[in-house]
Design a protein around this motif. Structure first.
Motif, PDB file in Angstrom:
ATOM      1  N   SER A   1      -5.055  -0.578   9.072  1.00 41.30           N
ATOM      2  CA  SER A   1      -6.076  -0.975   8.092  1.00 41.30           C
ATOM      3  C   SER A   1      -5.681  -2.261   7.372  1.00 41.30           C
ATOM      4  O   SER A   1      -6.510  -3.139   7.148  1.00 41.30           O
ATOM      5  CB  SER A   1      -6.358   0.146   7.090  1.00 41.30           C
TER       6      SER A   1
ATOM      7  N   ARG B   1      -8.876   0.148   1.998  1.00 45.62           N
ATOM      8  CA  ARG B   1      -8.351   0.210   3.364  1.00 45.62           C
ATOM      9  C   ARG B   1      -9.411   0.717   4.330  1.00 45.62           C
ATOM     10  O   ARG B   1      -9.482   0.269   5.469  1.00 45.62           O
ATOM     11  CB  ARG B   1      -7.120   1.121   3.427  1.00 45.62           C
TER      12      ARG B   1
ATOM     13  N   THR C   1       0.859  -1.181   0.000  1.00 47.69           N
ATOM     14  CA  THR C   1       0.000   0.000   0.000  1.00 47.69           C
ATOM     15  C   THR C   1       0.898   1.234   0.000  1.00 47.69           C
ATOM     16  O   THR C   1       2.081   1.144   0.320  1.00 47.69           O
ATOM     17  CB  THR C   1      -0.974  -0.001   1.203  1.00 47.69           C
TER      18      THR C   1
END
Length: 170
Positions: A23, A93, A9
């Motif tokens: 997340s 997320r 991410t």
């Protein structure tokens, strides 16, 4: 045999890095990122930082999909990019923080996304098995079948084999 699983991410300058990690860990609890940028007050000069790591299983993701009753959607979304024994897909997320599975198809969600890569021998069959549910006794499914969602994530209209009654789609 479970596939190799990577998760990555991007932490944007305006995001709290610890919340971003939280997340991802909501869906992949054993995920350990390769790095976590420091938290800096906004505005800051930091650019987006890619963080990546691996996980051992899709269990939490599959449990969320099972609870939300979206196992067919999960199968379709996880195999849209399937090539031989490798695939990739994205998850929201923000939804993950709420304990939900929300697949990202062709859009940039508010709250960011995580990118998941799966690689392993017999991946298509493995994903079919992992997303199996009793409804497939009546309407069998397989990767890339005529019942799969379209490449842009839209549902495909299909008909019951016992009559021409619409049972899915728009």
């Amino acid at each position: 045999m479970a596939p190799m699983l990577s998760v990555s991410t991007v932490v944007q300058p305006h995001e709290d890095p610890q919340m971003v990690v939280e997340s991802v860990k909501a869906i992949f609890p054993d995920w350990v990122p390769d790095r976590v940028p420091g938290n800096a007050p906004f505005p800051n000069k930091r650019e987006g930082v890619l963080i990546t790591g691996s996980s051992e299983s899709l269990d939490t993701l599959l449990e969320a999909a099972r609870n939300q009753r979206i196992l067919d959607t999960a199968l379709d979304a996880m195999t849209l990019e399937l090539e031989i024994d490798s695939t990739g897909f994205s998850l929201s997320r923000q939804a993950a923080l709420a304990g939900k599975a929300s697949f990202v198809i062709d859009e940039r969600p508010i709250g960011g996304e995580m990118r998941i890569g799966l690689t392993g021998e017999g991946l298509a069959v493995w994903l079919e098995q992992q997303t199996w549910h009793a409804g497939r006794n009546s309407v069998p499914r397989s990767v890339g079948d005529e019942l799969a969602m379209s490449e842009d994530g839209e549902p495909v209209e299909w008909f019951d084999r016992m009559g021409n009654r619409t049972i899915g789609g728009d």
